[in-house]
Design a protein around this motif. Structure first.
Motif, PDB file in Angstrom:
ATOM      1  N   GLU A   2       0.447  -0.888   0.590  1.00 57.60           N
ATOM      2  CA  GLU A   2      -0.219   0.352  -0.032  1.00 57.60           C
ATOM      3  C   GLU A   2       0.800   1.539   0.099  1.00 57.60           C
ATOM      4  O   GLU A   2       0.239   2.269  -0.850  1.00 57.60           O
ATOM      5  CB  GLU A   2      -0.785  -0.087   0.856  1.00 57.60           C
ATOM      6  CG  GLU A   2      -2.665  -0.985   0.385  1.00 57.60           C
ATOM      7  CD  GLU A   2      -2.947  -0.918   2.303  1.00 57.60           C
ATOM      8  OE1 GLU A   2      -2.530  -0.123   3.600  1.00 57.60           O
ATOM      9  OE2 GLU A   2      -3.689  -1.366   2.831  1.00 57.60           O
ATOM     10  N   THR A   3       1.957   0.941   0.970  1.00 57.16           N
ATOM     11  CA  THR A   3       3.367   2.607   0.762  1.00 57.16           C
ATOM     12  C   THR A   3       3.513   2.636  -0.393  1.00 57.16           C
ATOM     13  O   THR A   3       3.630   3.688  -1.303  1.00 57.16           O
ATOM     14  CB  THR A   3       4.152   2.474   1.689  1.00 57.16           C
ATOM     15  OG1 THR A   3       3.710   1.882   2.832  1.00 57.16           O
ATOM     16  CG2 THR A   3       5.228   3.277   1.812  1.00 57.16           C
ATOM     17  N   LEU A   4       3.700   1.329  -1.384  1.00 51.68           N
ATOM     18  CA  LEU A   4       3.919   1.557  -2.830  1.00 51.68           C
ATOM     19  C   LEU A   4       3.609   2.171  -3.650  1.00 51.68           C
ATOM     20  O   LEU A   4       3.391   3.430  -4.823  1.00 51.68           O
ATOM     21  CB  LEU A   4       4.701   0.099  -3.126  1.00 51.68           C
ATOM     22  CG  LEU A   4       6.403  -0.179  -2.924  1.00 51.68           C
ATOM     23  CD1 LEU A   4       6.832  -1.831  -2.556  1.00 51.68           C
ATOM     24  CD2 LEU A   4       7.315   0.525  -2.715  1.00 51.68           C
ATOM     25  N   LEU A   5       1.681   2.217  -3.358  1.00 53.43           N
ATOM     26  CA  LEU A   5       0.784   2.302  -4.266  1.00 53.43           C
ATOM     27  C   LEU A   5       0.450   3.750  -4.181  1.00 53.43           C
ATOM     28  O   LEU A   5       0.754   3.984  -5.104  1.00 53.43           O
ATOM     29  CB  LEU A   5      -0.596   1.533  -4.122  1.00 53.43           C
ATOM     30  CG  LEU A   5      -1.823   1.666  -4.959  1.00 53.43           C
ATOM     31  CD1 LEU A   5      -1.276   1.968  -6.360  1.00 53.43           C
ATOM     32  CD2 LEU A   5      -2.553   0.876  -4.357  1.00 53.43           C
ATOM     33  N   GLY A  12       2.804   9.469 -10.339  1.00 53.59           N
ATOM     34  CA  GLY A  12       2.262   8.947 -11.561  1.00 53.59           C
ATOM     35  C   GLY A  12       2.833   8.048 -12.835  1.00 53.59           C
ATOM     36  O   GLY A  12       3.064   7.804 -13.994  1.00 53.59           O
ATOM     37  N   ASN A  13       3.920   6.574 -11.194  1.00 50.18           N
ATOM     38  CA  ASN A  13       4.193   5.957 -11.744  1.00 50.18           C
ATOM     39  C   ASN A  13       3.523   4.873 -12.341  1.00 50.18           C
ATOM     40  O   ASN A  13       2.866   3.777 -11.905  1.00 50.18           O
ATOM     41  CB  ASN A  13       5.324   5.464 -11.328  1.00 50.18           C
ATOM     42  CG  ASN A  13       6.159   4.973 -11.499  1.00 50.18           C
ATOM     43  OD1 ASN A  13       5.861   4.038 -12.667  1.00 50.18           O
ATOM     44  ND2 ASN A  13       7.427   4.685 -11.088  1.00 50.18           N
ATOM     45  N   VAL A  14       3.058   4.574 -13.920  1.00 50.11           N
ATOM     46  CA  VAL A  14       1.689   3.618 -14.418  1.00 50.11           C
ATOM     47  C   VAL A  14       3.215   2.146 -14.094  1.00 50.11           C
ATOM     48  O   VAL A  14       2.528   1.141 -14.011  1.00 50.11           O
ATOM     49  CB  VAL A  14       1.946   3.614 -15.329  1.00 50.11           C
ATOM     50  CG1 VAL A  14       0.569   2.345 -15.946  1.00 50.11           C
ATOM     51  CG2 VAL A  14       1.284   5.424 -15.410  1.00 50.11           C
ATOM     52  N   THR A  15       4.216   1.895 -14.367  1.00 52.02           N
ATOM     53  CA  THR A  15       4.804   0.766 -14.142  1.00 52.02           C
ATOM     54  C   THR A  15       4.819   0.084 -13.432  1.00 52.02           C
ATOM     55  O   THR A  15       4.532  -1.167 -12.439  1.00 52.02           O
ATOM     56  CB  THR A  15       6.248   1.310 -14.255  1.00 52.02           C
ATOM     57  OG1 THR A  15       6.531   1.755 -16.099  1.00 52.02           O
ATOM     58  CG2 THR A  15       7.122  -0.390 -14.585  1.00 52.02           C
ATOM     59  N   THR A  16       4.547   1.165 -11.519  1.00 55.84           N
ATOM     60  CA  THR A  16       4.737   0.337 -10.465  1.00 55.84           C
ATOM     61  C   THR A  16       3.288   0.033 -10.251  1.00 55.84           C
ATOM     62  O   THR A  16       3.229  -1.332 -10.087  1.00 55.84           O
ATOM     63  CB  THR A  16       5.019   1.443  -9.010  1.00 55.84           C
ATOM     64  OG1 THR A  16       6.569   1.530  -9.338  1.00 55.84           O
ATOM     65  CG2 THR A  16       4.956   0.847  -8.376  1.00 55.84           C
ATOM     66  N   LEU A  17       2.566   0.492 -11.122  1.00 56.57           N
ATOM     67  CA  LEU A  17       0.861   0.635 -10.528  1.00 56.57           C
ATOM     68  C   LEU A  17       0.727  -1.199 -10.982  1.00 56.57           C
ATOM     69  O   LEU A  17      -0.134  -1.847 -10.477  1.00 56.57           O
ATOM     70  CB  LEU A  17       0.069   1.269 -11.014  1.00 56.57           C
ATOM     71  CG  LEU A  17      -1.302   1.230 -11.448  1.00 56.57           C
ATOM     72  CD1 LEU A  17      -1.618   0.986  -9.749  1.00 56.57           C
ATOM     73  CD2 LEU A  17      -2.095   2.569 -11.959  1.00 56.57           C
ATOM     74  N   GLN A  18       1.215  -0.898 -12.238  1.00 52.66           N
ATOM     75  CA  GLN A  18       1.296  -2.149 -13.418  1.00 52.66           C
ATOM     76  C   GLN A  18       1.766  -3.480 -12.523  1.00 52.66           C
ATOM     77  O   GLN A  18       0.911  -4.871 -12.504  1.00 52.66           O
ATOM     78  CB  GLN A  18       1.437  -2.600 -14.769  1.00 52.66           C
ATOM     79  CG  GLN A  18       0.695  -1.508 -15.093  1.00 52.66           C
ATOM     80  CD  GLN A  18       1.566  -1.356 -16.495  1.00 52.66           C
ATOM     81  OE1 GLN A  18       2.949  -0.948 -16.663  1.00 52.66           O
ATOM     82  NE2 GLN A  18       0.060  -0.251 -17.470  1.00 52.66           N
ATOM     83  N   MET A  19       2.956  -3.018 -11.977  1.00 54.99           N
ATOM     84  CA  MET A  19       3.342  -4.881 -10.937  1.00 54.99           C
ATOM     85  C   MET A  19       2.257  -5.010  -9.875  1.00 54.99           C
ATOM     86  O   MET A  19       2.703  -5.610  -9.777  1.00 54.99           O
ATOM     87  CB  MET A  19       5.078  -3.965 -11.069  1.00 54.99           C
ATOM     88  CG  MET A  19       5.648  -4.884  -9.759  1.00 54.99           C
ATOM     89  SD  MET A  19       7.049  -4.368  -8.962  1.00 54.99           S
ATOM     90  CE  MET A  19       6.101  -3.054  -7.685  1.00 54.99           C
ATOM     91  N   LEU A  20       2.236  -3.562  -8.815  1.00 53.10           N
ATOM     92  CA  LEU A  20       1.546  -4.172  -7.446  1.00 53.10           C
ATOM     93  C   LEU A  20       0.442  -4.823  -7.777  1.00 53.10           C
ATOM     94  O   LEU A  20      -0.376  -5.765  -7.098  1.00 53.10           O
ATOM     95  CB  LEU A  20       1.314  -2.525  -7.142  1.00 53.10           C
ATOM     96  CG  LEU A  20       2.488  -1.928  -6.879  1.00 53.10           C
ATOM     97  CD1 LEU A  20       2.442  -0.745  -5.952  1.00 53.10           C
ATOM     98  CD2 LEU A  20       2.779  -3.204  -5.535  1.00 53.10           C
ATOM     99  N   LEU A  26      -6.424  -6.916  -6.098  1.00 48.89           N
ATOM    100  CA  LEU A  26      -7.465  -6.952  -5.230  1.00 48.89           C
ATOM    101  C   LEU A  26      -6.993  -5.133  -4.552  1.00 48.89           C
ATOM    102  O   LEU A  26      -7.755  -5.063  -3.809  1.00 48.89           O
ATOM    103  CB  LEU A  26      -8.362  -7.136  -4.426  1.00 48.89           C
ATOM    104  CG  LEU A  26      -8.727  -8.690  -5.124  1.00 48.89           C
ATOM    105  CD1 LEU A  26      -9.291  -9.651  -3.393  1.00 48.89           C
ATOM    106  CD2 LEU A  26     -10.280  -7.912  -5.715  1.00 48.89           C
ATOM    107  N   ILE A  27      -5.651  -4.984  -4.675  1.00 44.10           N
ATOM    108  CA  ILE A  27      -4.985  -3.722  -3.711  1.00 44.10           C
ATOM    109  C   ILE A  27      -5.401  -2.672  -3.808  1.00 44.10           C
ATOM    110  O   ILE A  27      -6.009  -1.505  -2.865  1.00 44.10           O
ATOM    111  CB  ILE A  27      -3.011  -3.940  -4.370  1.00 44.10           C
ATOM    112  CG1 ILE A  27      -3.047  -2.761  -2.942  1.00 44.10           C
ATOM    113  CG2 ILE A  27      -3.127  -2.952  -5.943  1.00 44.10           C
ATOM    114  CD1 ILE A  27      -1.957  -2.439  -3.421  1.00 44.10           C
TER     115      ILE A  27
END
Length: 438
Positions: A2-5, A12-20, A26-27
């Protein structure tokens, strides 16, 4: 995670979002359960990360309807910040978001308007025109534009609702229309816009019976702006305040008795000022009279003494009784009479003023109150004289008597002259009234 999200939404990091999302599909749903203010879609909407938002909306479009602790949707935040692309994306994902209200009762269009987000307002009005008519605490979006001095947005909204005269003339909780607010804030461009591009009622009055010229006269002085505003109002046909607004504040029965000439603006102002002054003075005199009554001059006996007969005869006295009543009975009786008349007369004034009776607005009634007030002050002056005489050892001194009674006599003459002056003024007023009525 959740901290990373949260950090990804800040950047606005889409790559990190996709990875999570690959690790935990369900995050996004989990972080919205507690309605915190740092939900990814809200944070990205505030900071303007359109790609990040599009990624979320593609996967979870329903998240656009999640509220934070202030009941704000992402669309509320994007609209207030002026992020047009994000507004379009959020409206496309769920058009119903346009009508959602936050804790203050404002929808996204309201927030865009008060913050002057012209392009966002244009987009929202085109997407959902009906949201422009939503009220916020009995105020329209046009009221909000004027209060926040958003002229360009106001122009746009007036163009969109052109022809809806009822909406333009809507009054707020205080009975003010758009022109009342604009004149109070001396917004010259707004006033010209409303007078030229709308059919707003220029001679309407608010809940206090105030017209546009009343509001202009009561505001802070700015000679340049005041002159421009007066010129614009005169061109628009604004007339001087007539009796209509004042008559609405007076019961019909009293109007028929006193006549319309009693109710000019200056008369009402004079009467109200006199009543306020008399209420204050009457309260002060009543307090003085009460204090003098319970603590008579010379005080009260502190002990009880039985009468003594014989050579050293005494009258005796009782604890708590006035000393002057025993030693100088005639003076005490005079003191008591004068003090009581002063006390009762001022209490009568207070009672009449707080009664709210319809005839209180009459000049005749004010004159009666002035006479009662004069009586009260005269008898309180006599109370003072009696008290001084009772407390002074050598009252037979010619100098003392001449000084005291001379001062009181001069004061009484002044009071009589004032009453006579008010009586003459009242007679002139009644004569003028009768001639006007005939």
């Amino acid at each position: 995670m959740e901290t990373l999200l949260y950090e990804a939404s800040l950047q606005g990091n889409v790559t990190t979002l996709q990875m999570l999302l690959q690790k935990d599909p369900l995050i996004l749903d989990k972080v919205t359960l507690n309605q915190h203010d740092d939900m990814p879609l809200h944070v990205a909407s505030m900071l303007g990360h359109i790609d990040f938002i599009n990624e979320i909306l593609t996967r979870k479009p329903k998240l656009s309807m999640e509220c934070d602790s202030q009941r704000r949707l992402p669309l509320h935040i994007a609209s207030a910040k002026g992020h047009v692309d994000i507004v379009k994306a959020l409206v496309s994902a769920n058009p119903d978001a346009c009508g959602a209200r936050d804790r203050d009762g404002m929808n996204p269009l309201h927030l865009a308007a008060v913050n002057g987000r012209y392009e966002v307002v244009k987009e929202l009005v085109q997407a959902q025109p009906h949201v422009a008519r939503a009220m916020v605490q009995k105020e329209t979006i046009l009221h909000l534009c004027v209060k926040h001095n958003q002229l360009e947005v106001l122009k746009l909204l007036i163009e969109e609702i052109v022809g809806d005269h009822e909406f333009v003339n809507t009054k707020d909780v205080d009975g003010n229309n758009l022109l009342h607010l604009a004149v109070a804030d001396k917004q010259i461009e707004t006033i010209n816009l409303l007078l030229l591009d709308t059919k707003i009622e220029v001679n309407a009055s608010n809940n206090n019976g105030e017209t546009l010229k009343d509001i202009l006269d009561q505001g802070p002085r700015d000679h340049v702006k005041d002159k421009q505003i007066k010129r614009a109002l005169e061109r628009a046909g604004v007339v001087e305040a007539d009796h209509e607004s004042l008559l609405r504040q007076v019961p019909k029965k009293s109007i028929s008795k006193m006549g319309s000439s009693d109710l000019t603006k200056n008369d009402v102002s004079w009467i109200e000022k006199k009543k306020e002054t008399m209420m204050i003075v009457a309260g002060l005199i009543a307090t003085m009279a009460f204090t003098a009554g319970v603590t008579p001059p010379g005080g009260v006996w502190q002990d009880t003494e039985e009468p003594v007969m014989g050579v050293n005869a005494t009258n005796g006295h009782t604890a708590g009784y006035a000393i002057i009543a025993t030693d100088r009975a005639s003076e005490y009786h005079a003191f008591l009479i004068c003090n009581t008349v002063g006390f009762v007369s001022t209490l009568s004034i207070i009672l009449l003023l707080i009664s709210g009776l319809p005839f209180l607005r009459s000049r005749v009634f004010v004159w009666i109150l002035l006479v009662i007030m004069w009586i009260g002050t005269v008898f309180m002056s006599l109370t003072y004289v009696i008290s001084i005489v009772a407390l002074t050892p050598d009252v037979t001194s010619d100098t003392f008597l001449h000084t005291i009674f001379g001062i009181v006599f001069v004061w009484l003459i002044l009071g009589v002259l004032l009453v006579v002056g008010h009586t003459i003024t009242l007679i002139k007023f009644l004569c003028k009234k009768s001639s006007c009525c005939s």
